[in-house]
Design a protein around this motif. Structure first.
Motif, mmCIF file in Angstrom:
data_model
loop_
_atom_site.group_PDB
_atom_site.id
_atom_site.type_symbol
_atom_site.label_atom_id
_atom_site.label_comp_id
_atom_site.label_asym_id
_atom_site.label_seq_id
_atom_site.Cartn_x
_atom_site.Cartn_y
_atom_site.Cartn_z
ATOM 1 N N ASN A 75 42.435 38.490 39.148
ATOM 2 C CA ASN A 75 41.825 37.253 38.660
ATOM 3 C C ASN A 75 40.749 36.705 39.586
ATOM 4 O OD1 ASN A 75 42.799 36.710 36.074
ATOM 5 N ND2 ASN A 75 44.718 35.873 36.862
ATOM 6 N N LYS A 76 40.860 36.957 40.864
ATOM 7 C CA LYS A 76 39.863 36.402 41.790
ATOM 8 C C LYS A 76 38.474 36.989 41.514
ATOM 9 C CE LYS A 76 39.648 34.703 46.510
ATOM 10 N NZ LYS A 76 40.369 34.578 47.787
ATOM 11 N N VAL A 80 35.116 34.914 39.058
ATOM 12 C CA VAL A 80 33.718 34.671 39.422
ATOM 13 C C VAL A 80 32.771 35.577 38.641
ATOM 14 C CG1 VAL A 80 34.066 33.610 41.675
ATOM 15 C CG2 VAL A 80 34.038 36.103 41.500
ATOM 16 N N MET A 81 33.238 36.752 38.225
ATOM 17 C CA MET A 81 32.404 37.630 37.418
ATOM 18 C C MET A 81 32.053 36.960 36.086
ATOM 19 S SD MET A 81 33.185 41.464 35.959
ATOM 20 C CE MET A 81 34.366 40.860 34.725
ATOM 21 N N HIS A 82 33.063 36.407 35.419
ATOM 22 C CA HIS A 82 32.816 35.726 34.146
ATOM 23 C C HIS A 82 31.987 34.458 34.351
ATOM 24 C CE1 HIS A 82 35.146 37.958 31.134
ATOM 25 N NE2 HIS A 82 35.956 38.268 32.130
ATOM 26 N N SER A 87 28.249 31.060 32.954
ATOM 27 C CA SER A 87 27.934 29.668 33.277
ATOM 28 C C SER A 87 27.347 29.581 34.682
ATOM 29 C CB SER A 87 29.200 28.806 33.168
ATOM 30 O OG SER A 87 28.907 27.452 33.375
ATOM 31 N N PRO A 88 26.207 30.244 34.906
ATOM 32 C CA PRO A 88 25.649 30.332 36.265
ATOM 33 C C PRO A 88 25.327 28.960 36.847
ATOM 34 C CG PRO A 88 24.044 31.061 34.627
ATOM 35 C CD PRO A 88 25.342 30.909 33.909
ATOM 36 N N ILE A 165 27.884 41.083 43.482
ATOM 37 C CA ILE A 165 29.166 41.499 44.070
ATOM 38 C C ILE A 165 30.319 41.448 43.081
ATOM 39 C CG2 ILE A 165 30.938 40.794 45.748
ATOM 40 C CD1 ILE A 165 28.607 39.898 47.582
ATOM 41 N N ALA A 166 30.386 40.422 42.233
ATOM 42 C CA ALA A 166 31.586 40.159 41.430
ATOM 43 C C ALA A 166 32.056 41.353 40.602
ATOM 44 C CB ALA A 166 31.368 38.937 40.546
#
Length: 201
Positions: A75-76, A80-82, A87-88, A165-166
């Motif tokens: 999940n970590k 952040v990937m999603h 929603s940048p 990175i995500a």
């Protein structure tokens, strides 16, 4: 922009309340967003009051039946990937903390030396065990191994770096967890170790 991970559970709601409170009272600049992992079943049963306790971005829960296992570890990076894709943030830097962390004062990323291409983090010394055992060399080129650092807990990313990175973070999390024989010392019938990092082939 401060972000932290949580799941659609009462257990994480208590932690989330603490993070929101200390973000407000610490003088930490910028907005805060809870990255909330919820399966459809969890989300349907999740109280509206809990959803509204603070700014929240909901994403799929990767803790169950992902990569043929169930682990909250996914999940970590997935959170952040999603978030960074869907929603940048407008803010240049992102402070990524855990739900059990409390903020005691304002943090200035630039004053700490944060910049694009450099992630700030804490020394998670227990990770040195794997580094000394040459775990990085099993996944990256030998000449890149010295770049492997025992970094963990919290991170300050430039938003462009985080976008890069995500997805890789999620990929390598799955690749490493999916082959524990590379890093877990296993025991034979006589109790003697038969394999560990870089041991036994």
């Amino acid at each position: 922009h401060t972000v932290f991970c949580a799941e659609c559970t009462t257990y994480f709601d208590w932690k989330s309340a603490g993070v929101y409170y200390t973000h407000r009272t610490s003088g930490m600049p910028g907005p805060i967003t809870r990255l909330l992992a919820c399966s459809k079943q969890q989300f349907d049963a999740y109280p509206a009051s809990s959803l509204k306790m603070g700014p929240t971005f909901v994403h799929p829960n990767y803790a169950y039946n992902y990569n043929n296992e169930s682990s909250g570890s996914y999940n970590k990076p997935a959170a952040v990937m999603h978030w960074i894709k869907e929603s940048p943030p407008a803010e240049e830097f992102v402070l990524f903390i855990d739900a059990d962390m409390l903020l005691r004062g304002a943090i200035d990323p630039v004053a700490l030396g944060a910049r694009r291409g450099l992630v700030l983090s804490e020394d998670a010394s227990y990770l040195n065990t794997g580094i000394r055992a040459k775990l990085p060399q099993q996944y990256i080129a030998e000449e890149l191994a010295p770049l492997a650092k025992s970094a963990g807990w919290w991170h300050i990313f430039h938003r462009d770096d985080l976008a890069t990175i995500a997805p890789r973070w999620l990929h390598w999390c799955g690749a490493i967890r999916g082959d524990p024989r590379r890093y877990w010392r296993t025991l034979g019938a006589d109790g003697a170790p038969v394999r560990g990092p870089r041991e036994g082939g």
